[in-house]
Design an enzyme around this catalytic site. Structure first.
Site, PDB file in Angstrom:
ATOM      1  N   ASP A  10       1.764   6.168   5.685  1.00 16.58           N
ATOM      2  CA  ASP A  10       0.766   5.299   5.084  1.00 16.58           C
ATOM      3  C   ASP A  10       1.260   4.668   3.785  1.00 16.58           C
ATOM      4  OD1 ASP A  10      -1.660   4.164   5.700  1.00 16.58           O
ATOM      5  OD2 ASP A  10      -2.846   5.586   4.532  1.00 16.58           O
TER       6      ASP A  10
ATOM      7  N   LYS B  78       0.837  -1.200   0.000  1.00 19.72           N
ATOM      8  CA  LYS B  78       0.000   0.000   0.000  1.00 19.72           C
ATOM      9  C   LYS B  78       0.875   1.255   0.000  1.00 19.72           C
ATOM     10  CE  LYS B  78      -3.100   2.582   3.090  1.00 19.72           C
ATOM     11  NZ  LYS B  78      -3.677   2.610   4.448  1.00 19.72           N
TER      12      LYS B  78
ATOM     13  N   ARG C 250      -7.754  -0.069   1.294  1.00 19.79           N
ATOM     14  CA  ARG C 250      -8.342  -1.280   0.709  1.00 19.79           C
ATOM     15  C   ARG C 250      -8.841  -1.025  -0.709  1.00 19.79           C
ATOM     16  NH1 ARG C 250     -12.380  -1.472   5.646  1.00 19.79           N
ATOM     17  NH2 ARG C 250     -10.512  -0.512   6.500  1.00 19.79           N
TER      18      ARG C 250
ATOM     19  N   LYS D  92      -9.365  13.149   8.824  1.00 22.37           N
ATOM     20  CA  LYS D  92      -8.847  12.646  10.089  1.00 22.37           C
ATOM     21  C   LYS D  92      -8.741  13.782  11.110  1.00 22.37           C
ATOM     22  CE  LYS D  92      -5.885   8.957   8.213  1.00 22.37           C
ATOM     23  NZ  LYS D  92      -6.402   7.824   8.993  1.00 22.37           N
TER      24      LYS D  92
ATOM     25  N   GLU E 135      -9.406   4.050   2.582  1.00 19.00           N
ATOM     26  CA  GLU E 135      -8.988   4.142   1.181  1.00 19.00           C
ATOM     27  C   GLU E 135      -7.933   3.111   0.801  1.00 19.00           C
ATOM     28  OE1 GLU E 135      -5.499   5.216   2.980  1.00 19.00           O
ATOM     29  OE2 GLU E 135      -7.493   5.829   3.571  1.00 19.00           O
TER      30      GLU E 135
END
Length: 499
Positions: free
Chosen positions: A293, A270, A356, A282, A354
Site C-alpha cells: 500500500d 500514497k 484518500r 481487513k 485511509e
C-alpha cells in the site's frame, strides 16, 4: 544492473560470446539470421529444416560453432508470425532470449532483434522498452533469505543492441542512457515495495529519500514530522497514523532543473507502509499484500531518482505522505469527524478508506508550490481492480489535455492507463449529514467516488489521479512489485523535458 550499449554492424562480424537473431514462424529467418546463414554456408537453414526451430514466439535454440562468423555462439529466438510481429512480440522474444542466456554462462551478448522493423514504432522506443524488459526478466528480490536462490555463476552483465544503420546512433545512445536510468528507478521502486512492513516504515522511506542526496547533491529533501504537520493542520493524515506506534512523515523532494520561476510538476505518492484497515479491519486472507500500500510512495521516490540521474531540465517536486494504518485504543474510528488541511471536514465511515485521507492533505500541501500540474499515484481502491483487472492503471483527471498526454505516454511506454469518469454526479454519494463529506461513497463505483473525493482538494490546479491498486504488484507464484507506474511517468516527464 546490466550495462547496455548500441552500435551498428553486420552480424557475421560481431565479436561476441553470443549473437541473438530471430526466426519467424514457418522457419523464416530474419534478415540478420539470413546474413549469418549465407556466411556459414546454410548452417542455420539446415538446422531449421530439421525442425529444431519452428519460429514459435519465445522458443530459443543455442547453437555452437557456426562457421565463418566472429561470435562464439548464436541464439535463435522465435518471433512468431511475421504479419503479427509487433512491439509486445519483440519484448517477449527478447525476454525469452535473455532468460536463456542468463543461466548459461554468457556474460555478454549482441542482440540483432532491435533492428527488426515494427511499423509505427520508433527505434528509441524499441531500445528503451527492450532494455527495461531485459532488466525486468532478471530482477530478483532475495536478499532477506538466509539461503538466497542460486545465482548464475557467470550472469549476463552486458547487452549490445544493434541498430539498422549508423544514422541516428547518437539518439539511440541517448535512449539507452535513459533506459538505464529508468530501469534503476524501477528497481529502487520494486525493492522498496517488496520490503516487509516491519522493515519498510515511514522512517525508512524518509531515509531512502534523504539517501538520494548523497549521489544527487542538487536534490533538496525535507522531511516533515508530526509536530510540523500538526502546525500545518494536516489532521486527516495524522488521524490515520494515530493507531500506530510508527511516526508519520511527509517527505518532500525537490529537483530544480528548470528556470527558477517555472512552475513545477508535482508528484504525490500514497505511502501507507502497512494497511490493516484500522478499526475497519481487513479480512485475514492476503492481508500480507497490504505491505504494497506504499507502492505509490515508492514510485515517487524512484521517479525523483530518475529525474535527478538524467538531470532533466524541468522542475519536479515529489511529495510522499507516509503512515502505518493499525487498530489500537488510539486509532481512528468509524463515525469520527476530522478536519483536513484544506479546512474541509470529513466524516469517517470506514477507516479502511485511509489512503484518500492522507492524500487529501498532501494534495492541499502541493498548492504551496504553485504547480503547473499535479499527478498522484495510489493503490487506492479494490474497486479499480474489479473494474479494470490488472492490465491498465485507472486514470482520472480534471484536465482533458493532461489525461490525453498520460494516455499517449502509457501507449509509448507499454505502461498503459484507462480513463474513468470524474463526473460531478458522483459527488452526491459522498454526502454527509454531519460533515462536509464522507470518506466513502458506498459500494457502487468505489474507484470513481474515491477519485471524486480527491477532486474536492484539487480544484486550484491541473490534476490527474492514477489508481494503481491493480498494477503495482502481481500475485501468485511470481508475487512481487511491478514498479508501475514509473515507466509511464518517466516517459511523460522525459517528453515534457524535451518541450
Amino acid at each position: 544492473m546490466l550495462e547496455f550499449s548500441v552500435k551498428s554492424g553486420a552480424p557475421e562480424k560481431q565479436r561476441s560470446s553470443c549473437l541473438i537473431v530471430g526466426v519467424y514462424e514457418a522457419r523464416k529467418l530474419s534478415e540478420a539470421a539470413e546474413t549469418i546463414d549465407k556466411s556459414s554456408g546454410g548452417y542455420l537453414s539446415a538446422i531449421t529444416r530439421r525442425g529444431d526451430m519452428e519460429g514459435e514466439l519465445g522458443d530459443t535454440l543455442l547453437i555452437h560453432g557456426v562457421p565463418n562468423i566472429q561470435a562464439e555462439r548464436v541464439l535463435l529466438v522465435g518471433l512468431g508470425k511475421e504479419r503479427e510481429f509487433d512491439l509486445p512480440a519483440l519484448l517477449k522474444a527478447t525476454t525469452a532470449a535473455v532468460k536463456a542466456l542468463h543461466y548459461r554462462g554468457t556474460t555478454e551478448c549482441v542482440s540483432h532483434l532491435t533492428e527488426l522493423d515494427i511499423r509505427g514504432v520508433e527505434l528509441e522506443q524499441i531500445l528503451r522498452q527492450s532494455a527495461l524488459a531485459i532488466d525486468a526478466a532478471i530482477y530478483r528480490f532475495d536478499q532477506l533469505k538466509s539461503s538466497p536462490d542460486p545465482a548464475p555463476r557467470r550472469p549476463l552483465r552486458k547487452v549490445t543492441f544493434i541498430t539498422p544503420s549508423r544514422r541516428g546512433l547518437l539518439e539511440a545512445e541517448n535512449a539507452v542512457r535513459e533506459a538505464m536510468a529508468i530501469s534503476s528507478g524501477i528497481a529502487l521502486t520494486k525493492n522498496l515495495a517488496n520490503l516487509p512492513p516491519n522493515l519498510c516504515t515511514p522512517s525508512l522511506l524518509a531515509d531512502h529519500a534523504r539517501k538520494l542526496t548523497e549521489t544527487h547533491p542538487h536534490l533538496a529533501v525535507e522531511v516533515l514530522d508530526q509536530s510540523r504537520m500538526e502546525t500545518l493542520g494536516m489532521h486527516a493524515l495524522l488521524a490515520v497514523a494515530k493507531g500506530s506506534t510508527e511516526a508519520p512523515k511527509l517527505i518532500v523532494m525537490e529537483h530544480l532543473g528548470g528556470e527558477a520561476d517555472t512552475p513545477p510538476i508535482v508528484l504525490v505518492g500514497k505511502g501507507v507502509t502497512f494497511d490493516s484497515g484500522g478499526i475497519s479491519l481487513k479480512p485475514g486472507l492476503d492481508m500480507d499484500q497490504m505491505k504494497y500500500d506504499m507502492a505509490g510512495a515508492a514510485a515517487v521516490i524512484g521517479l525523483i531518482s530518475i529525474v535527478a540521474e538524467l538531470k532533466l531540465p524541468i522542475n519536479v517536486v515529489g511529495i510522499v505522505p507516509t503512515v502505518e494504518n493499525m487498530p489500537s485504543g488510539n486509532a481512528l474510528k468509524p463515525g469520527d469527524i476530522i478536519k483536513s488541511m484544506s479546512g474541509q471536514t470529513i466524516e469517517v465511515l470506514n477507516t479502511d478508506a485511509e489512503g484518500r485521507l492522507i492524500l487529501c492533505d498532501a494534495l492541499t500541501y502541493a498548492k504551496r508550490f504553485k504547480p503547473e500540474l499535479v499527478i498522484d499515484m495510489a493503490t487506492l481502491t479494490g474497486a479499480c481492480v474489479i473494474a479494470l483487472g490488472r492490465v491498465p492503471s485507472g486514470l482520472f483527471s480534471n484536465t482533458r489535455s493532461l489525461a490525453q498526454e498520460l494516455i499517449r505516454a502509457g501507449e509509448t511506454s507499454g505502461d498503459r492507463v484507462w480513463e474513468l469518469p470524474l463526473w460531478d454526479e458522483y459527488q452526491a454519494q459522498l454526502k454527509s449529514n454531519f460533515a462536509d463529506m464522507a470518506n466513502i461513497g458506498g459500494r457502487e463505483g468505489g474507484a470513481l467516488t474515491a477519485a471524486a473525493f480527491l477532486a474536492r482538494f484539487t480544484k486550484d490546479y491541473k490534476w490527474a489521479h492514477l489508481d494503481i491498486a491493480g498494477t503495482a504488484w502481481v500475485t501468485g507464484d511470481n508475487k512481487g512489485a511491478t514498479g508501475r507506474p514509473v515507466a509511464l511517468l518517466s516517459e511523460f516527464l522525459i517528453k515534457r523535458a524535451r518541450g
